[in-house]
Design an enzyme around this catalytic site. Structure first.
Site, PDB file in Angstrom:
ATOM      1  N   SER A 234       0.848  -1.184   0.000  1.00 60.06           N
ATOM      2  CA  SER A 234       0.000   0.000   0.000  1.00 60.06           C
ATOM      3  C   SER A 234       0.884   1.233   0.000  1.00 60.06           C
ATOM      4  O   SER A 234       2.000   1.223   0.542  1.00 60.06           O
ATOM      5  CB  SER A 234      -0.888   0.008   1.253  1.00 60.06           C
ATOM      6  OG  SER A 234      -1.529   1.264   1.413  1.00 60.06           O
TER       7      SER A 234
ATOM      8  N   TYR B  20      -2.037  -1.106   9.993  1.00 56.13           N
ATOM      9  CA  TYR B  20      -2.136  -1.553   8.598  1.00 56.13           C
ATOM     10  C   TYR B  20      -0.865  -1.193   7.830  1.00 56.13           C
ATOM     11  O   TYR B  20      -0.273  -2.021   7.132  1.00 56.13           O
ATOM     12  CB  TYR B  20      -3.363  -0.915   7.948  1.00 56.13           C
ATOM     13  CG  TYR B  20      -3.556  -1.241   6.489  1.00 56.13           C
ATOM     14  CD1 TYR B  20      -4.202  -2.409   6.102  1.00 56.13           C
ATOM     15  CD2 TYR B  20      -3.103  -0.374   5.496  1.00 56.13           C
ATOM     16  CE1 TYR B  20      -4.392  -2.705   4.754  1.00 56.13           C
ATOM     17  CE2 TYR B  20      -3.284  -0.661   4.159  1.00 56.13           C
ATOM     18  CZ  TYR B  20      -3.923  -1.828   3.788  1.00 56.13           C
ATOM     19  OH  TYR B  20      -4.099  -2.115   2.456  1.00 56.13           O
TER      20      TYR B  20
END
Length: 255
Positions: free
Chosen positions: A147, A160
Site C-alpha cells: 500500500s 495496517y
C-alpha cells in the site's frame, strides 16, 4: 486450448476489488487464473464466468488467508485442480492480494484488530507463500500487494501500514532467496483506490476523494481499473528482469 502450456496465475482475494480487476486484466492478456475467496462463493463464480467469456480457463477456491492451519489442505486442493483442469503440477504466478482494512488510531487499536491484520497481511502471506513454493514453477513470479501507506502516513492506519511495510521487506528477502529458481518477486503498492475495501471509505466520501485528489499529481483518486493493468504488466514476460522492486501505483500521491 493447450492447457499444458498456459500461463496460470493464483490470485488471493480475486473475487472482488483489485483482485477481481487483476484477474480480468491477466485473462485479457492470455493468462488462466485461479482465484480465492473467503466467503462469497457466488461472487467468485461470477468472476470465473467473466474470465471464461474472455476465452481463458479459471477456477475459484475457498481460502481464508488468516488461517495458516488451512494452507496444507488448500495446497492439496490446488494440486488437484491443476491436474484436473490444466494437466499441470505447478502454476506460474502468485499474487498475494487478499486483505482487510481496519481504520483505528494508534491509541485505540486493539490487540484483536492488530492480530487480524498480522494474520491476514503478514503471517498469512509469509506462510501461504512458503506452503505453495513447491507448486510455483521455476522461472515464475510472486507479486505481493502492499500500500502507499507504507511510504506516506495518515492517522488511523498505523497497524495496517506497518504490516505492509513488513511485506515490502519480506519481498526483498524472497527475491534474494528464490533467485536460484529464477523466481522474481516484486511488490505493488496501490494508492487510495475507490473500491469497497475498508468499508468503502474512499468511494463513499466526496470530501475524502477531493482531499486525496488534491494530494495526487494526476488530480484524482484511483480506480480498480488503474491497478489491474499494472498487475498484468508486472507479470508479463517483458518484465522478467525486474526483481526485488517496489512499484507504487498511486497517480503520484504525495510526491
Amino acid at each position: 486450448m493447450n492447457t499444458a502450456n498456459a500461463r496460470i496465475a493464483l490470485i488471493t482475494g480475486g473475487n472482488r476489488g483489485l483482485g477481481k480487476n487483476a484477474a480480468l486484466a491477466l485473462a485479457a492478456e492470455g493468462v488462466d487464473v485461479v482465484i480465492t475467496y473467503r466467503g462469497n462463493r457466488a461472487e467468485a463464480e461470477a468472476v470465473v464466468a467473466d474470465i471464461t467469456k474472455l476465452g481463458r480457463r479459471a477456477h475459484a477456491l475457498q481460502l481464508d488467508v488468516g488461517v495458516v492451519g488451512s494452507f496444507e489442505a488448500f495446497a492439496q486442493q490446488l494440486r488437484d485442480v491443476l491436474r484436473q483442469q490444466w494437466q499441470r503440477e505447478q502454476f506460474d504466478y502468485l499474487v498475494n492480494n487478499a486483505g482487510v482494512g481496519i481504520h483505528a488510531s494508534f491509541a485505540e487499536t486493539t490487540e484483536a484488530q492488530f492480530d487480524e491484520l498480522v494474520n491476514v497481511h503478514f503471517k498469512g502471506v509469509f506462510f501461504l507463500t512458503q506452503t505453495l513454493l513447491p507448486l510455483i514453477a521455476d522461472g515464475g513470479r510472486i507479486l505481493n500487494v502492499s500500500s502507499g501507506l507504507a511510504r506516506f502516513s495518515f492517522p488511523g492506519y498505523s497497524a495496517y501500514g506497518a504490516m505492509k511495510g513488513a511485506i515490502e521487506v519480506l519481498t526483498r528477502y524472497l527475491a534474494k532467496e528464490l533467485g536460484a529458481r529464477g523466481i522474481a518477486v516484486n511488490v505493488l503498492a496501490p494508492g487510495a483506490i475507490e473500491t469497497d475495501f475498508g468499508g468503502a471509505a474512499v468511494r463513499n466520501s466526496a470530501e475524502l476523494k477531493q482531499q486525496i485528489g488534491a494530494l495526487t499529481a494526476l488530480g484524482r483518486v484511483g480506480q480498480a481499473d488503474d491497478i489491474g493493468g499494472v498487475v498484468a504488466a508486472l507479470l508479463s514476460p517483458a518484465m522478467g528482469w525486474v526483481n526485488g522492486q517496489r512499484v507504487e501505483a498511486s497517480g503520484g500521491m504525495l510526491l
